[in-house]
Scaffold this motif. Structure first.
Motif, PDB file in Angstrom:
ATOM      1  N   VAL A 296       1.321  -1.084  -0.092  1.00 29.08           N
ATOM      2  CA  VAL A 296       0.079  -0.192   0.536  1.00 29.08           C
ATOM      3  C   VAL A 296       0.765   1.618   0.089  1.00 29.08           C
ATOM      4  O   VAL A 296      -0.084   2.160  -0.762  1.00 29.08           O
ATOM      5  N   ASP A 297       1.958   1.364   0.903  1.00 32.36           N
ATOM      6  CA  ASP A 297       2.854   2.752   0.813  1.00 32.36           C
ATOM      7  C   ASP A 297       3.634   2.282  -0.490  1.00 32.36           C
ATOM      8  O   ASP A 297       4.209   3.186   0.414  1.00 32.36           O
ATOM      9  N   GLY A 298       3.732   1.576  -0.557  1.00 33.41           N
ATOM     10  CA  GLY A 298       5.071   1.174  -2.264  1.00 33.41           C
ATOM     11  C   GLY A 298       6.639   1.319  -1.134  1.00 33.41           C
ATOM     12  O   GLY A 298       7.385   1.665  -2.294  1.00 33.41           O
ATOM     13  N   ARG A 299       6.398   0.635  -0.249  1.00 31.74           N
ATOM     14  CA  ARG A 299       8.084   0.373   0.605  1.00 31.74           C
ATOM     15  C   ARG A 299       8.599  -0.283   0.309  1.00 31.74           C
ATOM     16  O   ARG A 299       7.906  -1.547  -0.022  1.00 31.74           O
ATOM     17  N   PRO A 300      10.204  -0.395   0.211  1.00 29.33           N
ATOM     18  CA  PRO A 300      10.911  -1.248  -0.802  1.00 29.33           C
ATOM     19  C   PRO A 300      10.850  -2.506   0.289  1.00 29.33           C
ATOM     20  O   PRO A 300      10.380  -2.803   1.937  1.00 29.33           O
ATOM     21  N   LEU A 301      10.351  -3.743   0.286  1.00 30.87           N
ATOM     22  CA  LEU A 301      10.306  -5.145   1.034  1.00 30.87           C
ATOM     23  C   LEU A 301      11.867  -5.331   1.882  1.00 30.87           C
ATOM     24  O   LEU A 301      11.239  -5.467   3.018  1.00 30.87           O
ATOM     25  N   GLN A 302      12.684  -5.033   1.341  1.00 26.87           N
ATOM     26  CA  GLN A 302      13.687  -5.503   2.160  1.00 26.87           C
ATOM     27  C   GLN A 302      13.794  -3.728   3.661  1.00 26.87           C
ATOM     28  O   GLN A 302      15.121  -4.453   3.957  1.00 26.87           O
ATOM     29  N   THR A 303      13.831  -2.991   2.663  1.00 28.88           N
ATOM     30  CA  THR A 303      13.522  -1.765   3.584  1.00 28.88           C
ATOM     31  C   THR A 303      13.231  -2.067   4.984  1.00 28.88           C
ATOM     32  O   THR A 303      12.881  -1.756   6.310  1.00 28.88           O
ATOM     33  N   VAL A 304      12.006  -2.762   4.747  1.00 26.37           N
ATOM     34  CA  VAL A 304      10.697  -2.870   5.691  1.00 26.37           C
ATOM     35  C   VAL A 304      10.728  -4.000   6.292  1.00 26.37           C
ATOM     36  O   VAL A 304      10.820  -4.263   7.730  1.00 26.37           O
ATOM     37  N   VAL A 305      11.700  -4.863   5.961  1.00 29.26           N
ATOM     38  CA  VAL A 305      12.372  -5.979   6.614  1.00 29.26           C
ATOM     39  C   VAL A 305      13.676  -5.760   7.503  1.00 29.26           C
ATOM     40  O   VAL A 305      13.798  -5.572   8.171  1.00 29.26           O
ATOM     41  N   ASP A 306      14.263  -4.723   7.090  1.00 29.65           N
ATOM     42  CA  ASP A 306      15.783  -4.409   8.160  1.00 29.65           C
ATOM     43  C   ASP A 306      14.904  -3.637   9.324  1.00 29.65           C
ATOM     44  O   ASP A 306      15.524  -3.748  10.561  1.00 29.65           O
ATOM     45  N   GLU A 307      13.919  -2.862   8.656  1.00 24.47           N
ATOM     46  CA  GLU A 307      13.475  -1.963  10.637  1.00 24.47           C
ATOM     47  C   GLU A 307      12.636  -2.861  10.921  1.00 24.47           C
ATOM     48  O   GLU A 307      13.062  -2.412  12.024  1.00 24.47           O
ATOM     49  N   TRP A 308      12.134  -3.990  10.699  1.00 27.10           N
ATOM     50  CA  TRP A 308      11.633  -4.561  11.451  1.00 27.10           C
ATOM     51  C   TRP A 308      12.753  -5.925  12.180  1.00 27.10           C
ATOM     52  O   TRP A 308      12.396  -6.081  13.697  1.00 27.10           O
ATOM     53  N   MET A 309      14.203  -5.962  11.863  1.00 24.13           N
ATOM     54  CA  MET A 309      14.981  -6.575  12.137  1.00 24.13           C
ATOM     55  C   MET A 309      15.892  -5.438  13.281  1.00 24.13           C
ATOM     56  O   MET A 309      16.402  -6.266  14.852  1.00 24.13           O
ATOM     57  N   ALA A 310      15.900  -4.348  13.111  1.00 27.28           N
ATOM     58  CA  ALA A 310      16.050  -3.417  13.907  1.00 27.28           C
ATOM     59  C   ALA A 310      15.205  -3.345  15.164  1.00 27.28           C
ATOM     60  O   ALA A 310      15.725  -2.831  16.353  1.00 27.28           O
ATOM     61  N   ASP A 311      14.293  -3.113  15.001  1.00 23.24           N
ATOM     62  CA  ASP A 311      13.345  -2.864  16.060  1.00 23.24           C
ATOM     63  C   ASP A 311      12.965  -4.515  16.707  1.00 23.24           C
ATOM     64  O   ASP A 311      12.200  -4.387  18.013  1.00 23.24           O
ATOM     65  N   ASN A 312      13.557  -4.624  16.814  1.00 26.23           N
ATOM     66  CA  ASN A 312      12.453  -6.178  17.218  1.00 26.23           C
ATOM     67  C   ASN A 312      13.841  -7.462  17.575  1.00 26.23           C
ATOM     68  O   ASN A 312      14.097  -8.764  17.084  1.00 26.23           O
ATOM     69  N   GLU A 313      14.888  -7.173  17.679  1.00 30.53           N
ATOM     70  CA  GLU A 313      16.489  -7.849  17.938  1.00 30.53           C
ATOM     71  C   GLU A 313      16.338  -8.286  18.859  1.00 30.53           C
ATOM     72  O   GLU A 313      16.996 -10.180  18.544  1.00 30.53           O
ATOM     73  N   ASP A 314      15.439  -8.077  20.085  1.00 32.08           N
ATOM     74  CA  ASP A 314      15.572  -9.347  21.272  1.00 32.08           C
ATOM     75  C   ASP A 314      14.546 -10.642  20.957  1.00 32.08           C
ATOM     76  O   ASP A 314      14.667 -11.584  21.009  1.00 32.08           O
ATOM     77  N   THR A 315      13.440 -10.195  19.819  1.00 32.97           N
ATOM     78  CA  THR A 315      12.866 -11.353  18.938  1.00 32.97           C
ATOM     79  C   THR A 315      13.312 -12.081  18.249  1.00 32.97           C
ATOM     80  O   THR A 315      13.481 -13.480  18.653  1.00 32.97           O
ATOM     81  N   TRP A 316      13.736 -11.576  17.483  1.00 38.96           N
ATOM     82  CA  TRP A 316      14.994 -12.685  16.422  1.00 38.96           C
ATOM     83  C   TRP A 316      16.226 -13.141  17.080  1.00 38.96           C
ATOM     84  O   TRP A 316      16.864 -14.350  16.976  1.00 38.96           O
ATOM     85  N   GLN A 317      16.827 -12.472  17.753  1.00 42.52           N
ATOM     86  CA  GLN A 317      18.150 -12.706  18.800  1.00 42.52           C
ATOM     87  C   GLN A 317      17.634 -14.823  19.543  1.00 42.52           C
ATOM     88  O   GLN A 317      18.314 -15.942  20.290  1.00 42.52           O
ATOM     89  N   SER A 318      16.431 -13.992  20.187  1.00 41.76           N
ATOM     90  CA  SER A 318      16.149 -15.580  21.374  1.00 41.76           C
ATOM     91  C   SER A 318      15.878 -16.571  19.995  1.00 41.76           C
ATOM     92  O   SER A 318      15.752 -17.898  20.292  1.00 41.76           O
ATOM     93  N   TRP A 319      15.439 -16.801  18.901  1.00 45.83           N
ATOM     94  CA  TRP A 319      14.981 -18.212  17.615  1.00 45.83           C
ATOM     95  C   TRP A 319      16.751 -18.420  17.608  1.00 45.83           C
ATOM     96  O   TRP A 319      16.812 -19.392  17.183  1.00 45.83           O
ATOM     97  N   ILE A 320      17.809 -18.040  17.861  1.00 45.10           N
ATOM     98  CA  ILE A 320      19.838 -18.345  17.271  1.00 45.10           C
ATOM     99  C   ILE A 320      19.363 -19.401  18.699  1.00 45.10           C
ATOM    100  O   ILE A 320      19.422 -18.466  19.949  1.00 45.10           O
ATOM    101  N   PRO A 321      19.618 -20.740  18.615  1.00 45.88           N
ATOM    102  CA  PRO A 321      20.328 -21.339  19.426  1.00 45.88           C
ATOM    103  C   PRO A 321      21.316 -21.031  20.528  1.00 45.88           C
ATOM    104  O   PRO A 321      22.139 -20.608  19.864  1.00 45.88           O
ATOM    105  N   ALA A 322      20.815 -20.791  21.736  1.00 45.98           N
ATOM    106  CA  ALA A 322      22.542 -20.657  22.268  1.00 45.98           C
ATOM    107  C   ALA A 322      23.427 -21.743  22.295  1.00 45.98           C
ATOM    108  O   ALA A 322      23.897 -22.875  22.443  1.00 45.98           O
ATOM    109  N   ASN A 323      24.877 -20.915  21.950  1.00 43.03           N
ATOM    110  CA  ASN A 323      25.988 -22.108  21.851  1.00 43.03           C
ATOM    111  C   ASN A 323      26.411 -23.415  22.824  1.00 43.03           C
ATOM    112  O   ASN A 323      26.239 -22.731  24.097  1.00 43.03           O
TER     113      ASN A 323
END
Length: 323
Positions: A296-323
């Motif tokens: 709708v807003d015409g924003r680039p897909l990768q830009t939207v993905v990158d913003e979500w990654m920046a705003d939700n680092e705690d979320t996606w970091q929790s997906w990564i298995p602890a070493n």
């Protein structure tokens, strides 16, 4: 520093040394375990591309090489079985349950668990159509007001605007089984389908179309899904099931999970990556907002993905298995 940054900046020898100091086996610390690229499928709708790019971005943060491969939604199971493709991020119970179950039962594809999103995809109409077709959302109302949805190319039948043919919503079978005076016209692409729905809604014109959630359109447009007989086991295979004892598909689509699927051999090549993929979670509202930002807003897909990654680092970091 997080383990992700540590591994990327120090490299394998540094990780090896860290494993030795902690007494852990070196093999458990070496991520990525292989420099072979992980091939993620891209299908022909925006939401699936968002899910895939999100997961791909996380895998890249872990140090993996990622390749994106355009693939037909249904046909991708052949590639997942053979190992030519590795991960598919959105398998919808509504349209590919049988393919998923068959592939997993054969042992060459893994069920990687639910995404956290819940699927509905079925026939949809704008709320204002209830005045022109009394009785909606009950499917039987369509028998008496098909002419309201007719177009010059379908008269006297109504038009049902389906999605791409490869999405296989069983519309033709349902129309025949329920004796509905409608013809299916396939939109071809998500963009074409959304453009026509949006245009009709703005003009308050009649439209009956394929729509789904998670998506921006049900959040933005007031409407309802047609209430068909509820799906149940046997509807697609057993003619004696349901309201028409002589036909299958006399029901609505199933509603339920959206899962991830992966080539079974990959669990031995990229075990940490596969754990992260299993842990991927996002909800319908988050996904709908991102799809809307793109479509709708015409924003680039990768830009939207990158913003979500920046705003939700705690979320996606929790997906990564602890070493």
């Amino acid at each position: 520093m997080s383990f992700t940054g540590f591994a990327r900046n120090c490299g394998f020898l540094c990780v090896l040394g860290a494993a030795t100091l902690t007494g852990l086996p070196a093999a458990t610390a070496a991520v990525p375990e292989s420099d072979e690229p992980i091939r993620l499928t891209l299908n022909d709708w925006t939401g699936q591309n968002v899910s895939t790019r999100l997961m791909g971005s996380v895998l890249e943060e872990m140090g993996y090489e990622v390749e994106y491969v355009q693939a037909d939604y249904m046909a991708q199971f052949t590639g997942l079985k053979s190992g030519d493709l590795h991960v598919a991020m959105e398998i919808w119970e509504t349209t590919a349950k049988d393919l998923m179950e068959e592939a997993v039962a054969g042992g060459r594809v893994l069920d990687m668990g639910e995404t956290g999103m819940r699927a509905v995809e079925d026939w949809w109409y704008p709320k204002y159509m209830e005045e022109r077709c009394p009785g909606l959302p009950d499917w039987k109302a369509l028998k008496d007001c098909a002419d309201v949805f007719a177009t010059p190319s379908t008269q006297p039948n109504g038009r049902y605007l389906g999605g791409a043919v490869t999405w296989d919503g069983h519309a033709e079978e349902r129309i025949e089984a329920l004796d509905l005076p409608f013809e299916v016209v396939h939109s071809g692409t998500e963009a074409a389908l959304m453009a026509e729905i949006q245009s009709a809604y703005q003009r308050k014109a009649p439209i009956l179309a394929w729509l789904w959630t998670p998506h921006w359109a049900p959040q933005q447009f007031e409407g309802e899904w047609v209430e068909f007989p509820e799906y149940g086991d046997g509807c697609y295979e057993d003619p004696s099931w349901g309201v028409n004892p002589e036909a299958t598909h006399d029901c609505g689509n199933p509603r339920g999970w959206i899962k991830k699927a992966a080539w079974a051999g990959g669990k031995d090549v990229w075990p940490a990556a596969y754990t992260a993929i299993r842990n991927f979670r996002i909800n319908n509202d988050e996904m709908g907002r991102m799809i809307g930002a793109i479509d709708v807003d015409g924003r680039p897909l990768q830009t939207v993905v990158d913003e979500w990654m920046a705003d939700n680092e705690d979320t996606w970091q929790s997906w990564i298995p602890a070493n």
